[in-house]
Design a protein around this motif. Structure first.
Motif, short mmCIF file in Angstrom:
data_model
loop_
_atom_site.label_atom_id
_atom_site.label_comp_id
_atom_site.label_asym_id
_atom_site.label_seq_id
_atom_site.Cartn_x
_atom_site.Cartn_y
_atom_site.Cartn_z
N PRO A 160 -26.77 6.00 -34.84
CA PRO A 160 -26.09 7.18 -34.29
C PRO A 160 -24.58 7.01 -34.13
O PRO A 160 -23.89 8.00 -33.91
CB PRO A 160 -26.76 7.38 -32.93
CG PRO A 160 -27.33 6.06 -32.57
CD PRO A 160 -27.71 5.40 -33.87
N PHE A 161 -24.07 5.78 -34.24
CA PHE A 161 -22.64 5.57 -34.00
C PHE A 161 -21.82 5.42 -35.28
O PHE A 161 -20.60 5.33 -35.23
CB PHE A 161 -22.42 4.32 -33.13
CG PHE A 161 -23.22 4.36 -31.86
CD1 PHE A 161 -22.94 5.30 -30.88
CD2 PHE A 161 -24.28 3.49 -31.67
CE1 PHE A 161 -23.70 5.36 -29.72
CE2 PHE A 161 -25.04 3.55 -30.51
CZ PHE A 161 -24.75 4.48 -29.54
N THR A 162 -22.52 5.41 -36.41
CA THR A 162 -21.81 5.20 -37.68
C THR A 162 -20.79 6.30 -37.92
O THR A 162 -21.11 7.49 -37.80
CB THR A 162 -22.82 5.16 -38.85
OG1 THR A 162 -23.69 4.07 -38.62
CG2 THR A 162 -22.11 4.95 -40.18
N GLY A 163 -19.58 5.90 -38.26
CA GLY A 163 -18.55 6.87 -38.61
C GLY A 163 -17.86 7.51 -37.41
O GLY A 163 -16.98 8.34 -37.59
N LEU A 164 -18.26 7.13 -36.18
CA LEU A 164 -17.64 7.74 -35.00
C LEU A 164 -16.46 6.89 -34.52
O LEU A 164 -16.53 5.66 -34.56
CB LEU A 164 -18.66 7.86 -33.86
CG LEU A 164 -19.91 8.68 -34.14
CD1 LEU A 164 -20.70 8.85 -32.84
CD2 LEU A 164 -19.56 10.04 -34.73
N ASP A 165 -15.41 7.56 -34.04
CA ASP A 165 -14.33 6.79 -33.42
C ASP A 165 -14.77 6.40 -32.01
O ASP A 165 -15.83 6.81 -31.54
CB ASP A 165 -13.01 7.57 -33.44
CG ASP A 165 -13.10 8.89 -32.68
OD1 ASP A 165 -14.03 9.05 -31.87
OD2 ASP A 165 -12.23 9.75 -32.89
N GLU A 166 -13.96 5.59 -31.34
CA GLU A 166 -14.40 5.02 -30.07
C GLU A 166 -14.71 6.07 -29.00
O GLU A 166 -15.77 6.00 -28.36
CB GLU A 166 -13.36 3.99 -29.59
CG GLU A 166 -13.81 3.10 -28.45
CD GLU A 166 -15.14 2.38 -28.68
OE1 GLU A 166 -15.50 2.10 -29.84
OE2 GLU A 166 -15.84 2.11 -27.68
N PRO A 167 -13.86 7.10 -28.81
CA PRO A 167 -14.22 8.10 -27.80
C PRO A 167 -15.54 8.82 -28.13
O PRO A 167 -16.36 9.07 -27.24
CB PRO A 167 -13.04 9.10 -27.84
CG PRO A 167 -11.91 8.32 -28.42
CD PRO A 167 -12.50 7.31 -29.35
N ALA A 168 -15.76 9.11 -29.41
CA ALA A 168 -17.00 9.79 -29.80
C ALA A 168 -18.20 8.87 -29.59
O ALA A 168 -19.26 9.31 -29.13
CB ALA A 168 -16.91 10.22 -31.26
N ARG A 169 -18.01 7.60 -29.91
CA ARG A 169 -19.08 6.62 -29.70
C ARG A 169 -19.46 6.57 -28.22
O ARG A 169 -20.64 6.57 -27.87
CB ARG A 169 -18.60 5.25 -30.17
CG ARG A 169 -19.71 4.31 -30.60
CD ARG A 169 -19.13 2.93 -30.94
NE ARG A 169 -18.87 2.19 -29.73
CZ ARG A 169 -19.77 1.46 -29.08
NH1 ARG A 169 -20.99 1.36 -29.55
NH2 ARG A 169 -19.47 0.85 -27.97
N ARG A 170 -18.44 6.53 -27.36
CA ARG A 170 -18.66 6.48 -25.90
C ARG A 170 -19.42 7.73 -25.45
O ARG A 170 -20.29 7.65 -24.60
CB ARG A 170 -17.32 6.42 -25.16
CG ARG A 170 -16.56 5.16 -25.40
CD ARG A 170 -16.69 4.20 -24.22
NE ARG A 170 -16.76 2.86 -24.73
CZ ARG A 170 -17.62 1.92 -24.33
NH1 ARG A 170 -18.50 2.14 -23.40
NH2 ARG A 170 -17.62 0.72 -24.86
N SER A 171 -19.03 8.86 -26.02
CA SER A 171 -19.65 10.11 -25.59
C SER A 171 -21.12 10.17 -26.02
O SER A 171 -21.99 10.58 -25.23
CB SER A 171 -18.81 11.26 -26.15
OG SER A 171 -19.58 12.36 -26.41
N VAL A 172 -21.43 9.74 -27.24
CA VAL A 172 -22.83 9.72 -27.68
C VAL A 172 -23.62 8.71 -26.85
O VAL A 172 -24.74 9.00 -26.39
CB VAL A 172 -22.93 9.39 -29.19
CG1 VAL A 172 -24.37 9.14 -29.60
CG2 VAL A 172 -22.33 10.54 -30.02
#
Ligand code: ADP
Length: 233
Positions: A160-172
């Motif tokens: 689920p974290f592939t391709g996400l930047d750090e803020p997006a990763r944190r949010s997911v």
């Protein structure tokens, strides 16, 4: 519950899954980790019959997936890699409603599920926004909402974290934490154990298509240096 016994999956000469035995209880949060190519995606695609076993069996809630595909797909919802390919409608609300509509539910129930599912991923109130304007992290969260709207027994998320930047990763990650706190059964596939291990009841590490380790997160973290998995940063 998901039960895998003696599962073998081959692509031509490549043995992607090589005799896996695994049981995942309702309410459990299991991380499936392992290096690229270790068989993670192939394994979880058997959980709801997206692939057929070459050998072995997979059952969900006591019924063979091969015998009852509909029951397996109702019980196990999948959020794929590249969730943008999983979106089916032009707006956020219509996208989440699509699955429940196909179940033939009445409008009130569909609306209830849409608003609950969007609330679980912090996209509530944004039903009318277009999906093509969303960021990568929002698309991932929308795909999770679409899966939750089916009220599955198990929610499987592939990388689920592939391709996400750090803020997006944190949010997911925060949304997964919320779901976990509410008792949702999660299977999270990742090659990167950073932070997700804390969500888990168990970490299952695959190597060369078989289970190399099935342990509590603390033990898994201790053993990581022995295993071909990216260590926590
Ligand atoms: P992971 O999810 O851990 O990266 P996969 O299940 O994607 O592992 O892949 C396991 C093995 O199967 C790898 O060797 C991969 O190259 C191979 N493989 C995966 N999908 C296919 C496919 N559609 N056709 C041929 N080989 C595949």
């Amino acid at each position: 519950m998901i039960r895998v016994e003696g599962l073998v999956h081959r692509y031509g000469d490549t043995v992607a899954v090589d005799g896996v035995d695994l049981a995942i209880d309702d309410g459990e949060c299991v991380i499936v980790a392992g290096a690229n190519g270790s068989g993670k995606t192939t394994l979880v695609r058997h959980f709801n019959g997206l692939l057929d076993p070459d050998e072995g069996t997979v059952s969900v809630n006591g019924r063979s997936v091969a015998d009852d595909l509909v029951a397996a797909r109702t019980a196990v919802a999948m959020v794929f890699q590249r969730p943008e390919d999983q979106l089916v409608a032009a707006t956020i609300g219509a996208d989440v409603a699509f699955g429940p509509e196909n179940l033939g539910l009445d409008r009130d129930e569909i609306d209830r599920r849409v608003s609950e599912s969007l609330g679980a991923v912090n996209l509530d109130g944004r039903e009318d926004e277009r999906v093509d304007a969303l960021s990568g992290g929002e698309v991932e969260r929308l795909a999770i909402a679409g899966a939750l709207a089916m009220r599955p027994d198990h929610l499987v998320l592939d990388e689920p974290f592939t391709g996400l930047d750090e803020p997006a990763r944190r949010s997911v990650l925060a949304r997964l934490r919320d779901l976990r706190a509410e008792g949702t059964s999660l299977v999270v596939v990742t090659h990167d154990l950073r932070d997700v291990a804390e969500l888990a009841d168990r970490v299952v590490v695959l190597a060369d298509g078989d289970v190399a380790l099935d342990a509590a997160p603390d033990e898994a973290a201790d053993r990581l240096p022995d295993l071909d998995v990216r260590p926590p940063c």
